[in-house]
Design an enzyme around this catalytic site. Sequence first.
Site, PDB file in Angstrom:
ATOM      1  N   ASP A  64      -0.058   5.788  -2.194  1.00 36.15           N
ATOM      2  CA  ASP A  64       0.050   5.121  -0.901  1.00 36.15           C
ATOM      3  C   ASP A  64      -0.529   5.936   0.252  1.00 36.15           C
ATOM      4  OD1 ASP A  64       1.195   2.856  -1.891  1.00 36.15           O
ATOM      5  OD2 ASP A  64       3.238   3.325  -1.281  1.00 36.15           O
ATOM      6  N   LYS A  70       5.546   0.906   6.264  1.00 36.53           N
ATOM      7  CA  LYS A  70       4.632  -0.187   5.904  1.00 36.53           C
ATOM      8  C   LYS A  70       5.370  -1.235   5.096  1.00 36.53           C
ATOM      9  CE  LYS A  70       4.357   0.834   1.307  1.00 36.53           C
ATOM     10  NZ  LYS A  70       4.785  -0.062   0.211  1.00 36.53           N
TER      11      LYS A  70
END
Length: 318
Positions: free
Chosen positions: A138, A8
């Site tokens: 996350d 990401k």
Amino acid sequence: MKCFSPAKVNLTLAVMAPRADGFHELDSLVTPLTLGDDVFLEKAGETSLELSSETVDISEIPADCEKNLAVRAVRLLEKHCGHALPTAIRIVKRIPLGGGLGGGSSNAATVLRGMNDLWQLGLSLDVLCALGAQLGSDVPLFVLDGTVRMRGRGEIVERIELPDAKPLTLLLVNDGTHCPTPKIYQALDNYRKKNNICLTNRVGFCNNMRLSLQKGELDAVSQWMFNDLEAPCYQLFPHVAKVADAMRAAGCLGVTLSGSGATVFGLLPGPNEGEKALAHPALAGFARACVQTLPDGVMAAHGPLTPIVMVRIHVGQP
């Protein structure tokens, strides 16, 4: 079962004041990438973990597999369900370790979602996100999949629907620097305290980024890219700032840090610009890759994808 576990980047990352629990309040727009690991899951007599890679140095990963986030995800599911779920996990790593790309968190989220299907547990995404939040800040964003707005310390996640958005073409560059996350946050707090900086509300930044993505306005996307951790990272590690300068010289429209670093990413004008940027002399010797964003996500089980890896390219050499 084979699952794709994407890396990401944080297109926006606002860091607010520290919370009572020691974490910082965050507001970030995050999107997955075509760069990622492959995670294989299979029912077995006991839980095991096998790691391999042709592109990433995995020697720094703890030998005790129980410390790995992927195995911890298994144990958390077992505790939640109240019975054993012995699973053999094999991960083919392509995401650089400790580069701000979320590799470990992505692996954990992929195991949560994959095992939910493999063992037919029937857990909702809300439950999986709550479990993921116990593993790391996350993890929930990867559980939810696709482009996500992440708030709180990471436990509040909202899927951002971008039905007409086209993938962005990004250049990722990593010079191998290890940027300890606590050290970066501490430097940010010290800088703000020393300079008496008042925190601003950056909600509008996320909204503007979302609208720019939906409309495909690359210039606007590049203008709204930001990361509050960028300045302290560049201050502590000036050579990472030089990587950003080199990427601008290579033709990136916008350049910023992902997470707490040290991977820097830049927006390219189009998919055909990737090869030229990869071969730019200013980036010689750095690990780099040209990738695209995955606004709709691909965390479900699937067949083979074309693997994308971070590679070192030496101009003029084979």
